[in-house]
Design a protein around this motif. Sequence first.
Motif, PDB file in Angstrom:
ATOM      1  N   ARG A  66       0.926  -0.913  -0.078  1.00  0.00           N
ATOM      2  CA  ARG A  66       0.012  -0.121  -0.137  1.00  0.00           C
ATOM      3  C   ARG A  66       0.822   1.288   0.121  1.00  0.00           C
ATOM      4  NH1 ARG A  66      -5.114  -1.783   2.239  1.00  0.00           N
ATOM      5  NH2 ARG A  66      -5.480  -3.334   0.966  1.00  0.00           N
ATOM      6  N   ARG A  67       0.447   2.377  -0.560  1.00  0.00           N
ATOM      7  CA  ARG A  67       1.201   3.589  -0.623  1.00  0.00           C
ATOM      8  C   ARG A  67      -0.145   4.562  -0.487  1.00  0.00           C
ATOM      9  NH1 ARG A  67       2.587   8.037  -3.680  1.00  0.00           N
ATOM     10  NH2 ARG A  67       4.777   8.701  -3.737  1.00  0.00           N
ATOM     11  N   GLN A  68       0.059   5.551   0.740  1.00  0.00           N
ATOM     12  CA  GLN A  68      -1.238   6.362   0.661  1.00  0.00           C
ATOM     13  C   GLN A  68      -0.325   7.546   0.989  1.00  0.00           C
ATOM     14  OE1 GLN A  68      -3.403   5.113   4.210  1.00  0.00           O
ATOM     15  NE2 GLN A  68      -4.329   3.549   2.985  1.00  0.00           N
ATOM     16  N   GLU A  69      -0.980   8.704   0.314  1.00  0.00           N
ATOM     17  CA  GLU A  69      -0.183   9.951   0.385  1.00  0.00           C
ATOM     18  C   GLU A  69      -1.326  10.929   0.856  1.00  0.00           C
ATOM     19  OE1 GLU A  69       1.964  11.232  -2.982  1.00  0.00           O
ATOM     20  OE2 GLU A  69       2.300  13.022  -2.266  1.00  0.00           O
ATOM     21  N   SER A  70      -0.931  11.584   1.706  1.00  0.00           N
ATOM     22  CA  SER A  70      -1.736  12.760   2.455  1.00  0.00           C
ATOM     23  C   SER A  70      -1.966  13.807   1.592  1.00  0.00           C
ATOM     24  CB  SER A  70      -1.177  13.132   3.644  1.00  0.00           C
ATOM     25  OG  SER A  70      -1.980  14.249   3.941  1.00  0.00           O
ATOM     26  N   SER A  71      -3.282  14.278   1.355  1.00  0.00           N
ATOM     27  CA  SER A  71      -3.446  15.364   0.448  1.00  0.00           C
ATOM     28  C   SER A  71      -3.379  16.888   1.143  1.00  0.00           C
ATOM     29  CB  SER A  71      -4.881  15.300  -0.197  1.00  0.00           C
ATOM     30  OG  SER A  71      -5.901  15.140   0.736  1.00  0.00           O
ATOM     31  N   ARG A  72      -3.189  16.641   2.596  1.00  0.00           N
ATOM     32  CA  ARG A  72      -2.999  17.709   3.320  1.00  0.00           C
ATOM     33  C   ARG A  72      -1.307  18.076   3.262  1.00  0.00           C
ATOM     34  NH1 ARG A  72      -6.079  15.496   8.615  1.00  0.00           N
ATOM     35  NH2 ARG A  72      -7.979  14.893   7.523  1.00  0.00           N
ATOM     36  N   ILE A  76       3.838  10.505   3.393  1.00  0.00           N
ATOM     37  CA  ILE A  76       3.456   9.283   2.338  1.00  0.00           C
ATOM     38  C   ILE A  76       3.625   8.102   3.482  1.00  0.00           C
ATOM     39  CG2 ILE A  76       4.245   7.784   0.534  1.00  0.00           C
ATOM     40  CD1 ILE A  76       5.270  10.338  -0.742  1.00  0.00           C
ATOM     41  N   LYS A  77       2.543   7.293   3.236  1.00  0.00           N
ATOM     42  CA  LYS A  77       2.878   5.963   4.029  1.00  0.00           C
ATOM     43  C   LYS A  77       3.048   4.742   3.422  1.00  0.00           C
ATOM     44  CE  LYS A  77       1.579   3.891   8.197  1.00  0.00           C
ATOM     45  NZ  LYS A  77       1.104   4.221   9.612  1.00  0.00           N
ATOM     46  N   TYR A  78       4.029   3.839   3.837  1.00  0.00           N
ATOM     47  CA  TYR A  78       4.095   2.700   2.872  1.00  0.00           C
ATOM     48  C   TYR A  78       3.662   1.531   3.797  1.00  0.00           C
ATOM     49  CZ  TYR A  78       6.732   5.492  -0.579  1.00  0.00           C
ATOM     50  OH  TYR A  78       7.224   6.459  -1.603  1.00  0.00           O
ATOM     51  N   LEU A  79       3.233   0.572   3.144  1.00  0.00           N
ATOM     52  CA  LEU A  79       3.056  -0.638   3.784  1.00  0.00           C
ATOM     53  C   LEU A  79       3.854  -1.899   2.968  1.00  0.00           C
ATOM     54  CD1 LEU A  79       1.830  -2.508   6.082  1.00  0.00           C
ATOM     55  CD2 LEU A  79       0.044  -2.890   4.598  1.00  0.00           C
ATOM     56  N   TRP A  80       5.097  -2.203   3.533  1.00  0.00           N
ATOM     57  CA  TRP A  80       6.024  -3.098   2.646  1.00  0.00           C
ATOM     58  C   TRP A  80       5.626  -4.233   2.853  1.00  0.00           C
ATOM     59  CZ3 TRP A  80       8.662   0.017  -0.425  1.00  0.00           C
ATOM     60  CH2 TRP A  80       8.976   1.195   0.097  1.00  0.00           C
ATOM     61  N   GLN A  81       5.711  -5.155   2.007  1.00  0.00           N
ATOM     62  CA  GLN A  81       5.866  -6.808   2.055  1.00  0.00           C
ATOM     63  C   GLN A  81       7.440  -7.207   2.292  1.00  0.00           C
ATOM     64  OE1 GLN A  81       3.307  -9.181  -0.281  1.00  0.00           O
ATOM     65  NE2 GLN A  81       2.918 -10.329   1.772  1.00  0.00           N
ATOM     66  N   VAL A  88       5.575  -4.421   7.351  1.00  0.00           N
ATOM     67  CA  VAL A  88       5.820  -3.537   8.186  1.00  0.00           C
ATOM     68  C   VAL A  88       5.402  -1.979   7.565  1.00  0.00           C
ATOM     69  CG1 VAL A  88       7.630  -4.505   9.458  1.00  0.00           C
ATOM     70  CG2 VAL A  88       8.266  -3.338   7.526  1.00  0.00           C
ATOM     71  N   GLU A  89       5.335  -1.052   8.178  1.00  0.00           N
ATOM     72  CA  GLU A  89       5.035   0.499   7.688  1.00  0.00           C
ATOM     73  C   GLU A  89       6.343   1.384   7.847  1.00  0.00           C
ATOM     74  OE1 GLU A  89       1.947   1.942  10.054  1.00  0.00           O
ATOM     75  OE2 GLU A  89       0.992  -0.047  10.180  1.00  0.00           O
ATOM     76  N   THR A  90       6.392   2.300   6.869  1.00  0.00           N
ATOM     77  CA  THR A  90       7.456   3.414   6.890  1.00  0.00           C
ATOM     78  C   THR A  90       6.608   4.497   6.657  1.00  0.00           C
ATOM     79  OG1 THR A  90       8.890   1.857   5.892  1.00  0.00           O
ATOM     80  CG2 THR A  90       9.464   4.372   5.962  1.00  0.00           C
TER      81      THR A  90
END
Length: 342
Positions: A66-72, A76-81, A88-90
């Motif tokens: 998953r990669r989620q970027e805040s529009s605010r 950016i949040k990454y969920l890595w496999q 895990v998350e970064t």
Amino acid sequence: MNLKSMTLPELSGLFQQMGQPAFRAKQVYTWLHRGVRSYDEMTNLPKQLRDTLTEQYPICAPGVVRRQESSRDGTIKYLWQLSDGNCVETVLMRYHYGNTVCISTEVGCRMGCAFCASTIGGLVRRLEPFEMLDEVLFTQVDSGLPISHIVLMGIGEPLDNFDNVMRFLELVNSPEGMNISMRHISLSTCGLVPKIDELAKRKLQLTLSVSLHAPNDAIRNTIMPVNKAYPSEELLAACRRYYQATSRRISFEYAMIDGVNDSVEDAKELLSRLKGLPAHFNLIPLNHVEESPLKPSSRAAVAAFQEELERGGVTATVRRTLGGDIDASCGQLRRKYQKEIK
Ligand code: SAH
């Protein structure tokens, strides 16, 4: 050992055994620390060596789940496999002083803090040094943003994975690698006293963050089980020893929880216990975790608490919450993903 967990001298030793000249080890080390996914990207290596390495030391690299970027705020949040399927998350945060990554040090956590999403499923396993390095490398590669600062404040307890974390710090700090200055690194702990003493001996110039979250044992025992093993008196004594050994001011984290630890009396008690210890407080309004009954403090309570600390001569900042729209706090994204795939 994974090649990416090796220091340059170790890699040079290995290459020597393989009958390769020393400069090859340095070339490979530099490429690995740029976040390549294949030896074929190492264009200055002979084809035969690339083939041998591919066969004997396959490069591991995490996949983006998953990669989620805040529009605010561009967080950016990454969920890595990872290669064994664990996630895990970064989090990448853009501050005026530089791009900062918040990395995980373990898959899950065994510390059991009542307010934290990362500990709900317990500890699955500890991360290898290269897996922590990969979080930094691939966040940089994927985002295209140069990373200058690191905080070890993601999933896991860094001091519960001491040797791997120390090796990771050496790798990420190396001039032939990412060359990130220790002064740009913060390590956060829930308070494992013997490990704080161990860390003090290394005399690193990083910032030690201590998750205090309470002015006394009565409160701290109810939200942080670790306090039963290492009561706050011992923890603060370890902080004093740490300061004496390193001359580095301790940064305390304090999650503000409504009706639990957020009164002006609590602030006064904190001040009395911190006497003579140079400290800085990060007040973090609690991020509500679905599974927990604990609620964040009101703005007014946070402001009054901050004012009281400042009046007592302790600097306190209210941490700006970034990425509120993307589950950017500790363990929330991994938790959500686990629930979805069940
Ligand atoms: N295990 C380490 C580092 C990981 S947590 C530690 O305990 O310090 C990073 C910080 O986030 C810690 O201060 C932790 O107590 C805090 N934290 C965890 N869950 C939180 C929540 N729901 N709201 C606010 N802060 C939280």
